[in-house]
Write an enzyme that holds these catalytic residues in place. Sequence first.
Site, PDB file in Angstrom:
ATOM      1  N   GLY A 101      -1.762  -6.316 -26.334  1.00 28.60           N
ATOM      2  CA  GLY A 101      -2.055  -7.465 -25.482  1.00 28.60           C
ATOM      3  C   GLY A 101      -1.254  -8.722 -25.746  1.00 28.60           C
ATOM      4  O   GLY A 101      -1.403  -9.695 -24.995  1.00 28.60           O
ATOM      5  N   CYS A 148       6.716  -1.931   4.324  1.00 28.00           N
ATOM      6  CA  CYS A 148       5.894  -2.466   5.413  1.00 28.00           C
ATOM      7  C   CYS A 148       4.559  -2.979   4.911  1.00 28.00           C
ATOM      8  O   CYS A 148       3.512  -2.373   5.129  1.00 28.00           O
ATOM      9  CB  CYS A 148       5.681  -1.391   6.472  1.00 28.00           C
ATOM     10  SG  CYS A 148       7.237  -0.736   7.038  1.00 28.00           S
TER      11      CYS A 148
END
Length: 431
Positions: free
Chosen positions: A254, A360
């Site tokens: 992390g 798209c």
Amino acid sequence: MKKAAAKKQASPIDARPFTYRNRTLHCDSVSLAALAAEYATPLYVYSAQQIAYRFQLFQQAFASRPHTVCYAVKANSSLAILRLLGKQGAGFDIVSGGELERVRKAHKPALKKVVFSGVGKQAWEIDAALKAGILQFNVESEMELDLLAARAESLGIRARFALRVNPDVFAETHPYISTGLSEHKFGIDIKAARAIYRRAAKSKWLEPYGVSVHIGSQIRKVDPFAAALERVTALVAQLRRDGHDIRAIDAGGGLGIDYSDAPFDAAHQVERYAAALAKGLADEKAHLLLEPGRFLVAQAGALLTRVLVVKKNGRKTFVITDAAMNDLIRPALYHAHHEIVPVRQSSGKSITADIVGPVCESGDFFARDRAIAAVKPGDLVALLDAGAYGMSLSSNYNSRPRPAEVLVEGTKAKLIRRRETVRDQLAPELL
Ligand SMILES: *Cc1c(COP(=O)(O)O)cnc(C)c1O
């Protein structure tokens, strides 16, 4: 202290690997223009030197205690990168049976340094990991623990496990990549852990081996790591008093990076992180497991793409590139920022534009209203800091072949994944 940091930044490999030479962007000593000419675009380019360097920063920062750096495979699961890290001595943090096979193929001796994370492990994945002799299962529920015991018994292989506890610590990061609060699906409530270890210890097929924690991703402040580990350390002391021989503490991953173009002192960041963990561990001497992903690979990689179209809609300018959200989804998924720079430095002029792909979806963007160098169709641009959660999160959306990948080793570039073909994509389908 200040002086030392400045000096470190001046060292050549501490600098980011993507720099201009003769007004052309290079990865270490290799020109990105040359790579585009040879391998076409979109193309992921990684610096082997930078990955090895980042790994060694961890090795040095934790040198004073027994530890294993288990690279989180999901950040970038390229076999060549796994092999590079495996040869440097890394272990691996995996989240699936597929990732286990990647480790086996890339660097078999590292199987014994694998930790297996994830909230929904399946029997076949557990079986494969037991047979491979991995170091530790990071168990995220009581149901998983029962399944692990059953699989271990049926194979006659004892399973070393750690409970992944949820320390209820808030890590300041994007909500999609924060995991350490009780509202998240990850881990087991730390208050329930003691009873679960007691119950598990009754099975001769389960060996209570460690305690693990992982509070999220892209965490820049180190205090939450210290807070989480402090709670884990207290639990470990309690578990020992209960008679369990806990050998390992897994601090998770992390550690965040800086996605802006500000100078970034990686060595200093790892030192701060190590100091925070040391604070959380106090006198605890257990073997420390670390699971960095992003920090090792993000800044070692860039996505190289060519401008297809520059168009104006009303007042807005759109730069349409041959890379799209299927190649790098981080901006669409997390509103993540990536610096976007031209491969050929030009003189001065800049435009404000949306940099978008041909897919798209209106979510198919890399940057919005971004000031970038004026570019024209055919120009090459690079999306920086794309080495983590780039290729590993890519897809074939819009039936687009995924990019090729190149690993730069000093003055040489090696193709580590060829470009996908449409034939590759159609191969599994049945009519
Ligand atoms: C994703 C993940 C990591 C790696 O996180 P980074 O932010 O890439 O360092 C480590 N451990 C676990 C359990 C994870 O899920």
